[in-house]
Motif scaffolding. Structure first.
Motif, PDB file in Angstrom:
ATOM      1  N   ARG A  54      17.300 -14.271  50.250  1.00 24.87           N
ATOM      2  CA  ARG A  54      16.815 -15.653  50.328  1.00 24.87           C
ATOM      3  C   ARG A  54      17.053 -16.450  49.050  1.00 24.87           C
ATOM      4  N   ILE A  56      19.422 -18.331  47.733  1.00 27.53           N
ATOM      5  CA  ILE A  56      19.919 -19.703  47.799  1.00 27.53           C
ATOM      6  C   ILE A  56      18.793 -20.651  48.221  1.00 27.53           C
ATOM      7  N   LYS A  57      18.020 -20.256  49.216  1.00 30.32           N
ATOM      8  CA  LYS A  57      16.892 -21.089  49.662  1.00 30.32           C
ATOM      9  C   LYS A  57      15.857 -21.215  48.548  1.00 30.32           C
ATOM     10  N   GLU A  58      15.570 -20.122  47.873  1.00 34.03           N
ATOM     11  CA  GLU A  58      14.601 -20.153  46.780  1.00 34.03           C
ATOM     12  C   GLU A  58      15.085 -21.053  45.646  1.00 34.03           C
ATOM     13  N   GLY A  60      16.943 -23.667  45.960  1.00 36.88           N
ATOM     14  CA  GLY A  60      16.727 -25.031  46.432  1.00 36.88           C
ATOM     15  C   GLY A  60      15.294 -25.478  46.213  1.00 36.88           C
ATOM     16  N   GLU A  61      14.349 -24.606  46.494  1.00 32.52           N
ATOM     17  CA  GLU A  61      12.930 -24.926  46.292  1.00 32.52           C
ATOM     18  C   GLU A  61      12.617 -25.100  44.806  1.00 32.52           C
ATOM     19  N   LYS A  64      13.980 -28.485  43.748  1.00 33.17           N
ATOM     20  CA  LYS A  64      13.178 -29.575  44.315  1.00 33.17           C
ATOM     21  C   LYS A  64      11.808 -29.680  43.644  1.00 33.17           C
TER      22      LYS A  64
END
Length: 111
Positions: A54, A56-58, A60-61, A64
């Motif tokens: 995960r 890449i998703k992490e 992004g978070e 952000k």
């Protein structure tokens, strides 16, 4: 990763509909800080353990919810550590080293 705190609430705002960066108190005319006095903290450091599935998703978070609030003087460093009990083959070592170098990595080594 744990539950994220919306930026407005983290700095004391109580209205979740108010966009981040909106002053929390009125300031003098022309004062873009909104009357908020800067603290004495001039630096920030944080370290994250990312999941290999995960990641890449992490990332992004993290961008952000953390990086976007820190301004333009931000340095990001990605460190990769890998272990393999039976060792990495010559092919894997060559492929990973070449790819890392081509992508701009510094200090790439196998031990």
């Amino acid at each position: 990763m744990g539950q994220l705190v919306p930026y407005r609430r983290a700095i004391g705002g109580d209205d979740p509909e108010t966009p981040a960066g909106t002053p929390t108190s009125p300031g003098k005319p022309g004062d873009v800080s909104g009357g908020v006095t800067p603290s004495s903290a001039t630096g920030f450091y944080s370290r994250f353990q990312l999941d290999t599935v995960r990641g890449i998703k992490e990332l992004g978070e993290i961008f952000k919810n953390v990086v976007e609030h820190l301004g333009t003087e931000v340095e990001l460093v990605l460190e990769i550590r890998a272990n393999k009990t039976d060792g990495f083959s010559e092919t894997v070592q060559r492929t990973v080293s070449e790819n890392a170098t081509n992508l701009g990595a510094t200090g790439t080594e196998f031990e």
